[in-house]
Design a protein around this motif. Structure first.
Motif, PDB file in Angstrom:
ATOM      1  N   GLN A  73      84.090  14.016  -9.988  1.00 39.37           N
ATOM      2  CA  GLN A  73      84.008  15.170 -10.867  1.00 39.37           C
ATOM      3  C   GLN A  73      83.069  16.254 -10.342  1.00 39.37           C
ATOM      4  O   GLN A  73      82.945  17.299 -10.973  1.00 39.37           O
ATOM      5  N   GLU A  74      82.413  16.021  -9.236  1.00 37.24           N
ATOM      6  CA  GLU A  74      81.366  16.929  -8.753  1.00 37.24           C
ATOM      7  C   GLU A  74      81.799  17.666  -7.498  1.00 37.24           C
ATOM      8  O   GLU A  74      82.641  17.192  -6.715  1.00 37.24           O
ATOM      9  N   ARG A  75      81.200  18.823  -7.321  1.00 35.67           N
ATOM     10  CA  ARG A  75      81.290  19.598  -6.096  1.00 35.67           C
ATOM     11  C   ARG A  75      79.873  20.004  -5.704  1.00 35.67           C
ATOM     12  O   ARG A  75      79.035  20.267  -6.575  1.00 35.67           O
ATOM     13  N   GLY A  76      79.609  20.051  -4.391  1.00 33.68           N
ATOM     14  CA  GLY A  76      78.260  20.360  -3.928  1.00 33.68           C
ATOM     15  C   GLY A  76      78.202  21.726  -3.260  1.00 33.68           C
ATOM     16  O   GLY A  76      78.991  22.017  -2.353  1.00 33.68           O
ATOM     17  N   VAL A  77      77.271  22.561  -3.723  1.00 36.25           N
ATOM     18  CA  VAL A  77      77.045  23.879  -3.125  1.00 36.25           C
ATOM     19  C   VAL A  77      75.905  23.740  -2.119  1.00 36.25           C
ATOM     20  O   VAL A  77      74.785  23.361  -2.487  1.00 36.25           O
ATOM     21  N   VAL A  78      76.192  24.024  -0.852  1.00 35.11           N
ATOM     22  CA  VAL A  78      75.235  23.822   0.237  1.00 35.11           C
ATOM     23  C   VAL A  78      74.617  25.160   0.620  1.00 35.11           C
ATOM     24  O   VAL A  78      75.335  26.119   0.938  1.00 35.11           O
ATOM     25  N   VAL A 124      71.371  21.000  -1.311  1.00 42.66           N
ATOM     26  CA  VAL A 124      72.663  20.718  -1.942  1.00 42.66           C
ATOM     27  C   VAL A 124      72.474  20.665  -3.451  1.00 42.66           C
ATOM     28  O   VAL A 124      71.623  19.930  -3.951  1.00 42.66           O
ATOM     29  N   THR A 125      73.288  21.462  -4.157  1.00 44.77           N
ATOM     30  CA  THR A 125      73.254  21.477  -5.630  1.00 44.77           C
ATOM     31  C   THR A 125      74.555  20.903  -6.152  1.00 44.77           C
ATOM     32  O   THR A 125      75.603  21.551  -6.062  1.00 44.77           O
ATOM     33  N   PRO A 126      74.556  19.675  -6.708  1.00 43.87           N
ATOM     34  CA  PRO A 126      75.800  19.098  -7.250  1.00 43.87           C
ATOM     35  C   PRO A 126      76.139  19.713  -8.612  1.00 43.87           C
ATOM     36  O   PRO A 126      75.271  19.877  -9.469  1.00 43.87           O
ATOM     37  N   ILE A 127      77.421  20.050  -8.811  1.00 41.22           N
ATOM     38  CA  ILE A 127      77.897  20.679 -10.041  1.00 41.22           C
ATOM     39  C   ILE A 127      79.101  19.880 -10.549  1.00 41.22           C
ATOM     40  O   ILE A 127      80.042  19.618  -9.801  1.00 41.22           O
ATOM     41  N   ASN A 128      79.043  19.505 -11.818  1.00 41.11           N
ATOM     42  CA  ASN A 128      80.179  18.842 -12.461  1.00 41.11           C
ATOM     43  C   ASN A 128      81.178  19.910 -12.905  1.00 41.11           C
ATOM     44  O   ASN A 128      80.878  20.751 -13.756  1.00 41.11           O
TER      45      ASN A 128
END
Length: 392
Positions: A93-98, A122-126
């Motif tokens: 369910q997550e995507r990571g913004v690098v 890295v910021t993980p976002i649901n």
């Protein structure tokens, strides 16, 4: 030769230089090295590695090799630890913004990932979780009334890059934009529509306007649904509005009852009208058919009359008399040459007939009975005329 190898002068090759007597011990009896001395020598070795230590001391070559090995091990361990710190896992369910050195680099998907630590953040976002935000406020309607509206906004994150980087606080922006959109829509709608059947339309309009705001702000948020949970008048005037609403409900109830009554009467009236039309059509067909039958019968009689006039005339007379006498139980006859009319009670005359004929129908006469009755009537008339003549 190492200091602890057999046959070597291990007493003179102590790497710690520990050939001093400590605590009154002999030179041949070696104890544990002094801690201060060991730290001082370690500092000297480190300084020598970086070009700032003492050189030419006894035993310096052996200690330098041992110190170099230790630095390499420490360096390798530090690199391994550094690499291990960069390993992470993202859920489905997550995507990571690098961010690399503070600048956007990429967006990574779910699974096992690695990014260099201290270089990448890295910021993980649901991106699948439905988030909810409530809002409630007093607002002015189009007809200058005040309503208390409570609203719930459901949304998801559709663009992780925009959500993390474009706006400082996207959810705070969502709250302000939701209030703005709600006030704009409520301000262009009258109070009656908001309090009754206009909530669904109000929700749709607020959602469209709020999504437009989110797209213009580039927040990366997708509005899933806007639900107007409650819309009512302020508490100070709630009783008066309850009376108004009740009156409107009574009005609607009376309208529904009237429509129900009309829906019951109109089909019945249409049915009666259709039945009258059908009866009129049937009567018309009956009259037409009877007239055509009479015309055909008259044509047939005319043909027979032209062949035998006397017989046909007698037959018509008898048929007519049969029909008249069968339908009338009482007959008045105007006697020729007299002033009085003779009354013939046919019902009384028929009582003298057989019981079977009476049981069948006292008013229904066949041809023989009619002929017999006619003869009786004729005989009585003749007798009365003869009596009158003799009296004269």
């Amino acid at each position: 030769m190492s200091w602890n190898e057999p046959g070597g002068n291990g007493n003179n090759q102590d790497p710690w230089g520990g050939n001093n007597n400590r605590g009154g011990r002999n030179g041949g009896d070696q104890g544990p090295p002094d801690l201060d001395e060991a730290l001082r020598k370690l500092q000297d070795k480190l300084n020598s590695l970086f070009g700032g230590g003492k050189k030419g001391r006894s035993g310096g070559n052996g200690s330098g090799k041992g110190g170099g090995r230790m630095v390499v091990v420490v360096a390798v361990a530090a690199v391994l630890i550094w690499m291990g710190m960069g390993v992470y896992t993202l859920d489905q369910q997550e995507r990571g913004v690098v961010l690399r050195l503070g600048k956007y680099h990429e967006t990574v998907g779910p699974g096992l990932q690695w990014n260099p630590p201290l270089i990448d953040i890295v910021t993980p976002i649901n991106v699948t979780r439905v988030r909810t935000r409530d809002h409630r406020a007093l607002m002015l309607t189009k007809d200058e009334n005040i309503v208390d509206v409570e609203m719930t906004v459901q949304y998801v994150i559709s663009d992780t890059e925009a959500f993390v980087l474009r706006v400082r606080d996207p959810e705070a922006s969502l709250s302000h934009a939701a209030e703005s959109a709600l006030r704009h829509v409520v301000g262009s709608t009258d109070m009656h529509s908001i309090l009754t059947q206009g909530r669904d339309a109000l929700s749709i309009q607020v959602q469209e306007r709020l999504q437009q705001y989110m797209n213009e702000y580039n927040t990366g948020l997708q509005i899933s649904k806007v639900n107007i949970k409650e819309a009512k008048a302020p508490n100070q005037v709630q009783n008066a509005f309850d009376d108004v609403i009740k009156a409107r409900e009574d009005e609607q109830r009376v309208k529904n009852e009237a429509e129900s009554y009309a829906n019951g009467i109109i089909p019945e009236a249409r049915g009666r009208a259709q039945r009258m039309l059908e009866e009129a059509s049937a009567y018309r067909e009956e009259v037409i058919a009877r007239a055509q039958g009479d015309a055909q019968r008259f044509t047939a009689l005319l043909t027979e009359y032209s062949k035998a006039p006397d017989v046909t005339r007698e037959r018509l007379y008898l048929d007519t008399m049969e029909k008249v006498l069968s339908e009338n139980p009482k007959i008045l006859i105007d006697v020729e040459g007299g002033n009085n009319m003779m009354y013939l009670p046919l019902d009384k005359l028929l009582q003298n007939r057989s019981a079977a004929a009476v049981v069948q129908d006292p008013l229904r006469l066949d041809s023989d009975s009619l002929r017999e009755l006619t003869e009786q009537v004729t005989e009585q008339i003749r007798q009365r005329q003869a009596t009158r003549r003799e009296g004269r």
